[in-house]
Every structure is written in structure tokens, then in C-alpha cells.
Design a protein around this motif. Structure first.
Motif, short mmCIF file in Angstrom:
data_model
loop_
_atom_site.label_atom_id
_atom_site.label_comp_id
_atom_site.label_asym_id
_atom_site.label_seq_id
_atom_site.Cartn_x
_atom_site.Cartn_y
_atom_site.Cartn_z
N GLY A 33 1.03 -1.10 -0.23
CA GLY A 33 -0.16 0.36 0.03
C GLY A 33 1.19 1.30 -0.11
N ARG A 34 0.07 2.33 -0.34
CA ARG A 34 0.92 3.51 -0.43
C ARG A 34 -0.39 4.96 0.10
N ALA A 35 0.35 5.83 0.96
CA ALA A 35 -0.53 6.74 1.25
C ALA A 35 -0.25 7.64 0.38
N GLY A 36 -1.51 8.30 0.73
CA GLY A 36 -1.09 9.20 -0.76
C GLY A 36 -0.13 10.44 -0.35
N GLY A 37 -0.08 10.96 -1.47
CA GLY A 37 1.93 11.93 -2.04
C GLY A 37 3.08 11.10 -2.00
N ASN A 38 3.22 9.47 -1.18
CA ASN A 38 4.34 9.03 -1.04
C ASN A 38 4.22 8.35 -2.03
N GLN A 39 6.06 8.19 -1.94
CA GLN A 39 6.67 7.42 -3.55
C GLN A 39 6.39 6.20 -3.39
N MET A 40 7.32 6.01 -2.04
CA MET A 40 7.27 4.61 -1.30
C MET A 40 6.12 3.51 -1.29
N TRP A 41 6.49 2.61 -1.71
CA TRP A 41 5.51 1.25 -1.23
C TRP A 41 5.64 0.53 0.53
N ASN A 42 4.85 0.26 0.94
CA ASN A 42 4.86 -0.67 1.93
C ASN A 42 4.48 -1.66 2.08
N ALA A 43 5.25 -2.45 1.31
CA ALA A 43 5.43 -3.86 1.02
C ALA A 43 5.47 -4.57 2.23
N SER A 44 4.40 -5.98 2.21
CA SER A 44 4.37 -6.86 3.50
C SER A 44 3.84 -8.51 3.40
N ILE A 45 4.20 -9.12 4.28
CA ILE A 45 3.40 -9.95 3.92
C ILE A 45 2.77 -11.18 5.94
N PRO A 46 1.66 -10.99 5.98
CA PRO A 46 1.86 -12.05 7.75
C PRO A 46 2.81 -12.72 7.84
N LEU A 47 3.05 -12.73 9.22
CA LEU A 47 3.99 -13.91 9.86
C LEU A 47 3.05 -15.10 10.81
N ILE A 48 2.77 -16.08 11.35
CA ILE A 48 1.94 -16.29 11.88
C ILE A 48 2.68 -16.74 13.85
N ALA A 49 4.13 -17.32 12.77
CA ALA A 49 5.06 -18.00 14.40
C ALA A 49 6.41 -17.12 13.87
N TRP A 50 7.43 -16.92 14.62
CA TRP A 50 8.53 -17.29 14.55
C TRP A 50 9.82 -17.49 15.86
N LYS A 51 10.84 -17.63 15.00
CA LYS A 51 11.96 -18.23 16.41
C LYS A 51 13.35 -17.54 15.98
N ALA A 52 14.20 -16.88 17.34
CA ALA A 52 15.27 -16.68 16.93
C ALA A 52 16.42 -17.47 16.60
#
Length: 270
Positions: A33-52
Motif C-alpha cells: 500500500g502507498r499513502a497519498g503523496g508518498n513515493q514508496m510502497w509499504n510491502a508486507s506479508i503476514p507471519l504466524i510464528a517465528w523464533k530467533a
């Protein structure tokens, strides 16, 4: 705003420390998604679990968004950076409810502990309602859905998943009312849509050089609408989606109302 400033503001949301983690992606893919007036896209994907990586701590099951900032050219290159329902090895910077992607080390990574979580997440989830039957969860958008027949037409019925089952039951009570007097609601909903949109439909008709009619009456408008789906919400709210019969060149007609008999909008979309 300049790209440099956008990037600086984005990165300020995350801790400076770069961590190496193994993460399980969710049931929906990469979006942006990109906010009005911005040049960059905020890309994302959901995560459901993680570990270091390298830690003796157990994996953490929580829903986060893995985010990164890209311009138009970079967005095209990163659309397939990660797949849904997979395990990846990543470098990230963490925030409270999200992670910033620094780099993808391995797109498909093997981890026995996280594989168990992934396989569990792939199992279908059902909601059995005594009145309307069995719904299946669309995990990508967290919506329960089922095929229905309503007022003589085939379509889909949707309601949002919620941790609180009373909220879901409240949404289904909206559906009970719509199904109890289907023909009455069908006439009211279509009539409202025709009243609100028939003038606009005739404006579109004037621009259609291949049209086979000179005017769309309210009766014709109602007859061309074809049910696509019904979405129900708590407190009696609903959206009905209809195919437009090409009156708006393939757009959907959406009618929003409440079982108290009030309608808030009829519009075209898609």
C-alpha cells in the motif's frame, strides 16, 4: 515527501538491532500500500510464528506483519520475494507488532518445530451453525464462507472470524433475518439500488455505442441485477453484492443496509 525521508520515518519504527530469525508466513501473500503523496510502497506479508535463530527459546506463535519499503521498480522485483504458508530464514529489525525485513537469507527453510506449526495452520477450520449450516474459514482474509441459495439465486454468504464467538453469532443473527423473509428483503434491496443508481446507469448507457436499449427503467435495472454474495455483520448491518448485468460495464453493485430497514448506500465498485 522525498524517498530518503520516507525511508527514515519507516525505519524509525523499528529497533536498531538486526536479528536473524526463522519465520512462518501466513495464508495470504505479499501485498503493498502507498499513502497519498508518498513515493514508496509499504510491502508486507503476514507471519504466524517465528523464533530467533540459534536461540534455545521456543518458537513464538503470534501474528505479525513483515514489512519493507520499496519504490515502483523494487516493488515489481519483490512481489514474489516470499511465498504464503512457508518457512523462511530472514534478517529483520523488530517492533512491537511487526518486523522490518532486512534480507531474505533462505526462502524455503527447514525447521521441525515451525513445520509442526505450519502444518497445523493448513488444516481447514469450520464453523457449524445450527440454522445456516457449515462455513469454512478463508484464512487469507479471515472470513467464514459458504455457498447459499437466497431469493432463488445462488451466491455466497460471508461473516468475519472473531475470537469472541458471540460477535460471530451476532453477525449470523443478521443473516437469519435476511433469510427469514428473503423475497421481501430481495425486493427492498433491489428497489433501493434501482432508485439510487438508475440515473447513473442511463448516463453509462449513453456512452455505450453497442447498447441494445435506449433507456434503463427501474424494472429493467432490477431484472439485470444478479446476486453475487451477502456479507453480514454484528448489530444488523449487511452488504449485498450483485453483478451489474453490464449496466456499469462489469462493475459490482453494492448495497449497504441494516435489518432495521434503513439503507446507507448503493454504489458501484470493482
Amino acid at each position: 515527501m522525498s524517498k530518503t525521508r520516507e525511508k527514515s520515518q519507516f525505519e524509525s519504527r523499528f529497533k536498531e538491532q538486526v536479528m536473524e530469525v526463522i519465520a512462518v508466513t501466513g495464508a495470504s501473500g505479499i501485498s503493498a500500500g502507498r499513502a497519498g503523496g508518498n513515493q514508496m510502497w509499504n510491502a508486507s506479508i503476514p507471519l504466524i510464528a517465528w523464533k530467533a535463530l540459534g536461540s534455545n527459546e521456543p518458537s513464538i506463535k503470534e501474528e505479525l506483519r513483515l514489512e519493507w519499503l520499496v519504490d515502483d521498480e523494487e516493488w515489481e522485483k519483490t512481489r514474489d520475494l516470499l511465498g504464503m504458508n512457508s518457512i523462511a530464514r530472514l534478517q529483520v529489525r523488530k517492533a512491537e507488532k511487526s518486523m522490518m525485513l532486512v534480507s531474505v537469507i533462505e526462502k524455503d527453510y527447514r525447521d521441525d518445530e515451525l513445520e509442526i506449526i505450519l502444518q497445523e495452520s493448513l488444516k481447514p477450520v469450520f464453523y457449524n451453525d445450527d440454522v445456516l449450516g457449515i462455513f469454512e474459514l478463508n484464512k487469507g482474509i479471515k472470513v467464514f464462507e459458504k455457498d447459499i441459495s437466497w431469493a432463488g439465486e445462488e451466491g455466497y454468504l460471508y461473516f468475519d472470524w472473531n475470537e469472541d464467538r458471540t460477535v460471530m453469532h451476532s453477525a449470523l443473527k443478521t443473516a437469519y433475518e435476511l433469510f427469514k423473509e428473503q423475497d421481501k428483503w430481495n425486493r427492498k434491496i433491489r428497489g433501493y439500488a434501482a432508485e439510487e443508481l438508475v440515473e447513473l446507469a442511463n448516463e453509462w448507457l449513453e456512452d455505450n455505442e453497442e447498447a441494445e436499449m435506449n433507456k434503463i427503467t427501474k424494472e429493467i435495472f432490477v431484472g439485470l441485477m444478479k446476486l453475487s454474495s451477502i456479507s453480514v455483520y454484528p448489530d444488523g448491518d449487511f452488504d449485498l453484492f450483485f453483478d451489474d448485468g453490464d449496466m456499469f460495464w462489469g462493475h459490482s453493485i453494492i448495497v449497504t443496509g441494516n435489518i432495521n430497514g434503513e439503507f446507507s448506500s448503493a454504489e458501484i465498485a470493482g
